[in-house]
Design an enzyme around this catalytic site. Structure first.
Site, PDB file in Angstrom:
ATOM      1  N   ASP A   1     -32.087-102.453 -34.848  1.00 37.50           N
ATOM      2  CA  ASP A   1     -31.618-101.472 -35.819  1.00 37.50           C
ATOM      3  C   ASP A   1     -30.344-102.265 -36.757  1.00 37.50           C
ATOM      4  OD1 ASP A   1     -30.520 -99.516 -37.441  1.00 37.50           O
ATOM      5  OD2 ASP A   1     -30.448 -97.958 -35.912  1.00 37.50           O
TER       6      ASP A   1
ATOM      7  N   PHE B   1     -25.827 -95.490 -32.274  1.00 38.51           N
ATOM      8  CA  PHE B   1     -26.278 -94.443 -33.343  1.00 38.51           C
ATOM      9  C   PHE B   1     -27.319 -94.740 -34.018  1.00 38.51           C
ATOM     10  CE2 PHE B   1     -25.752 -92.406 -37.250  1.00 38.51           C
ATOM     11  CZ  PHE B   1     -25.479 -91.064 -36.992  1.00 38.51           C
TER      12      PHE B   1
ATOM     13  N   LYS C   1     -29.131 -98.312 -45.719  1.00 37.29           N
ATOM     14  CA  LYS C   1     -27.687 -98.427 -46.508  1.00 37.29           C
ATOM     15  C   LYS C   1     -27.635 -99.317 -47.442  1.00 37.29           C
ATOM     16  CE  LYS C   1     -25.222 -96.856 -42.374  1.00 37.29           C
ATOM     17  NZ  LYS C   1     -24.530 -95.660 -42.724  1.00 37.29           N
TER      18      LYS C   1
HETATM   19  N1  PLP Z   1     -28.653 -96.640 -37.722  1.00 38.12           N
HETATM   20  C1  PLP Z   1     -27.571 -97.213 -37.603  1.00 38.12           C
HETATM   21  C2  PLP Z   1     -27.225 -98.309 -36.995  1.00 38.12           C
HETATM   22  C3  PLP Z   1     -26.440 -96.585 -38.542  1.00 38.12           C
HETATM   23  O1  PLP Z   1     -25.176 -96.673 -38.624  1.00 38.12           O
HETATM   24  C4  PLP Z   1     -26.940 -95.273 -39.286  1.00 38.12           C
HETATM   25  C5  PLP Z   1     -26.065 -94.465 -40.095  1.00 38.12           C
HETATM   26  O2  PLP Z   1     -24.994 -94.783 -39.979  1.00 38.12           O
HETATM   27  C6  PLP Z   1     -28.387 -94.845 -39.165  1.00 38.12           C
HETATM   28  C7  PLP Z   1     -29.249 -95.637 -38.278  1.00 38.12           C
HETATM   29  C8  PLP Z   1     -28.790 -93.707 -39.807  1.00 38.12           C
HETATM   30  O3  PLP Z   1     -28.747 -93.814 -41.223  1.00 38.12           O
HETATM   31  P1  PLP Z   1     -28.799 -92.636 -42.183  1.00 38.12           P
HETATM   32  O4  PLP Z   1     -27.517 -91.931 -42.021  1.00 38.12           O
HETATM   33  O5  PLP Z   1     -29.076 -93.162 -43.567  1.00 38.12           O
HETATM   34  O6  PLP Z   1     -30.053 -91.700 -41.797  1.00 38.12           O
END
Ligand code: PLP
Length: 936
Positions: free
Chosen positions: A669, A583, A698
């Site tokens: 990520d 994700f 986050k």
């Molecule tokens: N990358 C990872 C690993 C995530 O867990 C998330 C969100 O849960 C995102 C990217 C996307 O973040 P956002 O919801 O702030 O766009």
């Protein structure tokens, strides 16, 4: 007790209520189910008894409908019949004597059948002295049902005001139909609650004048004049069709209690006016199948019928609601009884249909615009008048007196009882205060959910209601979140990793507050922002080595977009490799590398040249990268959304080696794993990797201000953007704003100084150890327990196939059908949802199910959690697991026995089976009871 209800045939107007006049449009009422069957049945029944079809019209009362045993949840019951007299509304008004004779005949038939009370519906109660004459000659007690009609009409008005955020205490309300019994009682109840009351009577009769005087309200005899002065109207005449579209101002809300209806049907064409069927009551759900009438109109019935039913349920064989002067005490009494018996007043209907979200929102728009205009007018007036100008002019009541503005501006009152008994005792004042505050919280909660449903996401609201998570949290402090009533819960979700420092960490809040009080510069494009500069330096200092350049944005998905673009621009390759189950966000680019087909499917075609590989599989990765044409491999150190999936040991380091060998950039990520979550500031540290690009978001600003960042190697950044024509190729207006960066700096200092990553490691160890012990004790309940630091997933064993099949069959709400594609998964997720519910309701611990893997419960508390709280969680969780296992065992046993036909011969199993039929096994309701169950 048996009851009877007398009605007269549908007039043209009331026919409209059921939309029977528009050539079979009746069908449109019933959007689901066996529509044709229902309609044929209803039409046949109507045709037979009211002479719509070819059959000859009856000349004496007939039985129109039967109410099979109606039973409340507390065990009260009643059974009833509807008798119809052969006179239309018009005929009743033209020849009241005949109508009375027919009504008396119907009452006698009801008494012969054994009814203990009879209700007079619609005009049968108006003729004959509002039931008095019929009652004098009736062998059984009689009610007009008008008290509950009044109670319901007022509730309907309050509900409409609450939906549209109208403060009735500041408004003029017009009541049409005085001195009629319903209009008069409604006016009496409304008088103390509204800004100004205007009464409309046919003429200045002595009774009408007396009522107006008693209520200190204006009395007019001309409807257009009254309606030009007010937008809230409650109308209860018995003449019908007296309110025409041109009389109503834009933004008017009419509660139409008239029989036949007071508002003409042509008003339907206006979308700036809302006409609500007034005096309408929602019957308890289980009653719906018990009669044709009850199931017919979305469960809504007239108040008079509901009053009759309620008196029968209470075994009250006594006359009620007779005469023109209804007692206000009786109105409140029957209202309270109805509410106790499960009747409600919040579902409004307009011209035979429930008032839909689109109708509410178009009305809210009209009223919102008017409110802005009013405010502008007031402001202009203030600036033109003296400083002591009478800005509260519109709060004046009919008496010309000012109401105290501190009392009047209190939101929409939604009084349960319309009386406000005075009590000067301190204790009762405190109690009253608490009740009042609870009521206000309830109203605020309901409103928040209604608006979220209407304007943001109806499915989410329905789903959370379904799974028992319909909470509205309003405050957060550290580990604790509170709802509007100040019920406190431990947050074990932390915004999926956005609140590593807990809610509103004081250091971050103080930094933001200080910056604001020092009038920090907001945004100044093309100028170097000192706060962004400072945060970039600090962020680089705590990041894996090699990462030296920072791009600020506002979310995780944006940081991923920045990473993908940089990788393509720097390598001049297009291919991106990502993992199944990953994700990375939901913007189009990030979605293209998110390994979840159900998220991607509706939005294709996505970015080309994106390739998925299994998470943890190095062979496939190596093969794919071998041609040396991929720009980057993007990977999460731990897959959060997929259900806290850990990679095999050494996977990330080996993936890095493969990337280096093939000229592929490694993007880590760390949006969720970063900022201390897994026990080190970034998870890359523990995986011994030095990514070329890293994404963060986050918790970067402690969850106080949205922020995201992409960090990259200097050479990559220079290659992509290091020239005059390229330096501004990727920007974001709000990225690197002062407040976000101030918060970010404070968050990093807090993280480091409070040694939160270390605490995450220690508490994570404690939790994993405790959970593994549980797993040892009940291995069949768990599939897996995994995690690192405070990123923990508990995967439960799915329900057995027989239970899944049974649950799917008993999906009474249809919600599972609605989510067809995910039905199996939904039912299988029962164990986790159950666990989550019990933790929330009984232990006040908030957890969440992993969206992409509903068998996994995510355990992700803030990193500030202490040992005692972690122990408290383990204790509570252990107990809910024991209970969960018992419930599943019961499901399993009952279903297995019922499938094999054993329940008939086994007393216990039969009892269990009955429990199941009554909505599932009984679950204990207090922690003490749960403890008892666990120990038994
Ligand atoms: N990358 C990872 C690993 C995530 O867990 C998330 C969100 O849960 C995102 C990217 C996307 O973040 P956002 O919801 O702030 O766009």
């Amino acid at each position: 007790m048996k009851f009877a209800f007398v009605v007269h045939p549908l007039s043209e107007e009331s026919k409209a209520l059921f939309q029977m006049d528009d050539g079979g449009e009746l069908l449109s009422h019933w959007e689901k189910g066996n529509l044709l069957e229902i309609c044929n049945f209803v039409q046949d029944a109507m045709a037979e008894s009211v002479g719509f079809g070819n059959s000859a019209a009856p000349t004496s009362p007939t039985v129109l409908d039967r109410f099979h045993t109606l039973e409340t949840s507390s065990g009260k019951s009643a059974e009833g019949r509807v008798y119809e007299i052969p006179c239309t509304a018009q005929e009743i008004l033209q020849d009241p004597a005949r109508a009375i004779q027919q009504t008396e005949a119907a009452v006698r038939m009801a008494a012969d059948w054994g009814a203990g009370i009879v209700g007079l519906g619609s005009l049968t109660s108006v003729v004959g002295g509002h039931g008095k004459y019929i009652a004098e000659n009736s062998p059984i007690p009689v009610t007009t049902g008008n008290s509950l009609t009044v109670f319901a009409a007022i509730k309907n008005l309050y509900q409409a005001c609450s939906e549209l955020d109208i403060d009735i205490r500041r408004k003029t309300v017009t009541v049409v139909g005085v001195p009629g019994s319903i209009a008069t009682a409604a006016a009496r109840l409304l008088a103390p609650e509204v800004g100004r009351l205007m009464l409309v009577a046919r003429r200045h009769s002595p009774r009408a004048v007396r009522i107006a005087k008693e209520l200190q309200s204006d009395l007019v005899t001309d409807i257009p004049t009254a309606l030009s002065q007010s937008q809230l109207i409650l109308s209860a005449t018995s003449s019908g069709n007296c309110i025409k579209p041109e009389m109503l101002q834009s933004g008017s809300v009419v509660i139409d209690v008239g029989v036949p209806t007071d508002v003409t049907r042509s008003v339907r064409r206006r979308d700036d006016v809302l006409v609500v069927a007034g005096g309408v009551v929602d019957v308890p759900q289980p009653f719906l199948q018990k009669s044709m009438l009850l199931g017919f109109h979305f469960g809504l019935v007239p108040g008079c019928l509901a009053e009759t039913i309620n008196l029968a349920l209470e075994d009250r064989a006594e006359c009620f609601s007779l005469g023109r002067d209804l007692s206000i005490e009786s109105v409140n009494e029957i209202g309270a009884i109805a509410e106790t018996n499960g009747f409600s007043f919040s579902h409004l209907s307009s011209f035979g249909r429930p008032v839909e979200d689109s109708m509410w929102s178009s009305m809210a728009k009209v009223i919102g615009r008017q409110r802005i205009e009013e405010q502008q007018l007031t402001t202009n007036r203030c600036s033109h008048e003296s400083p002591n100008g009478d800005v509260f002019r519109h709060y004046k009541n009919g008496n010309g007196k000012h109401k105290d503005s501190s009392q009047t501006i209190q939101g929409n009152g939604d009084p349960k009882s319309f009386d406000s008994p005075r009590d000067n005792g301190h204790t009762s004042a405190v109690k009253d205060g608490q009740q009042e505050s609870k009521k206000r919280c309830d109203v605020a909660n309901r409103r928040a959910r209604t608006l979220f449903h209407r304007y943001v996401n109806p499915v989410l609201v329905s789903l959370t209601k379904q799974s028992g998570l319909n909470k509205t949290f309003v405050r957060g402090d550290g580990l604790v979140i509170s709802d509007a009533e100040d019920n406190r819960y431990l947050d074990f979700v932390s915004g999926f990793g956005s609140l590593n420092l807990g809610h509103n960490h004081p250091r971050v809040v103080t930094a933001v507050r200080d910056a604001l009080s020092q009038q920090v510069l907001g945004f100044c494009p093309s100028a170097a922002n000192p706060h962004a500069a400072a945060l970039a330096e600090r962020l680089v200092s705590i990041s894996p080595s090699g990462l030296e350049m920072v791009f600020f944005c506002n979310s995780g998905a944006e940081s991923v977009e920045a990473a993908l673009k940089l990788a393509r621009a720097a390598t001049e390759r297009t291919g991106i490799v990502y993992c199944h189950g990953s994700f990375h966000g939901k913007s189009l680019g990030a979605l293209s590398v998110t390994g979840n087909r159900s998220y991607q499917r509706p939005f294709g075609p996505l970015l080309p040249d994106c390739h998925a590989v299994p998470y943890g599989n190095l062979e496939v990765l190596e093969r794919l990268l071998a041609p040396r044409n991929m720009a980057a491999f993007i990977v999460e150190p731990i897959q959060g959304e997929a259900g806290m999936i850990m990679p095999p040991a050494g996977y990330l380091a080996e993936a890095q080696r493969i990337c280096r060998n093939t000229g592929t950039l490694l993007i880590a990520d760390e949006v969720q794993t970063g900022m201390g979550r897994t026990g080190t500031i970034f998870a890359s540290e523990q995986a011994a990797i030095e990514p070329d690009i890293m994404t963060v978001a986050k918790s970067l600003s402690g969850g106080v201000v949205p922020i995201g960042a992409m960090l990259a190697r200097r050479d990559l950044w220079m290659k992509a953007y290091g020239t005059v024509d390229r330096f501004a190729l990727h920007t974001s207006t709000f990225g690197g704003g002062s407040l976000a960066c101030v918060a970010g700096l404070a968050a990093i200092e807090t993280l480091v100084e409070e040694r939160l990553p270390e605490n995450a490691a220690a508490r994570g160890f404690q939790l994993l150890e405790g959970l593994n012990k549980l797993n040892h004790q009940m291995p069949e309940y768990f599939r897996d327990i995994r995690g690192q630091g405070l990123m923990i997933g508990v995967e439960l064993t799915p329900l057995t196939e027989s239970v899944v099949t049974h649950l799917k069959r008993t999906d009474s709400s249809g919600m599972l059908q609605y989510l067809m594609s995910g039905v199996d998964e939904m039912v299988r997720s029962f164990p986790t949802v159950f666990q989550m519910q019990i933790l929330l309701e009984h232990y006040h611990i908030y957890t969440q199910v992993a969206r992409s893997n509903p068998l996994v419960l995510r355990i992700q508390p803030p990193l500030t959690i202490d040992e005692a709280k972690a122990d408290h969680f383990l204790n509570a969780f252990g107990r809910t697991c024991v209970l969960g296992q018992k419930v599943e065992g019961l499901f399993d046993e009952v279903i297995t026995r019922s499938i094999s036909g054993q329940h008939g011969s086994n007393h216990d199993a039969e009892a269990d089976h009955n429990t199941m039929r009554n909505g599932g096994p009984q679950i204990s309701t207090t922690p003490a009871e749960i403890d008892e169950q666990c120990n038994s």
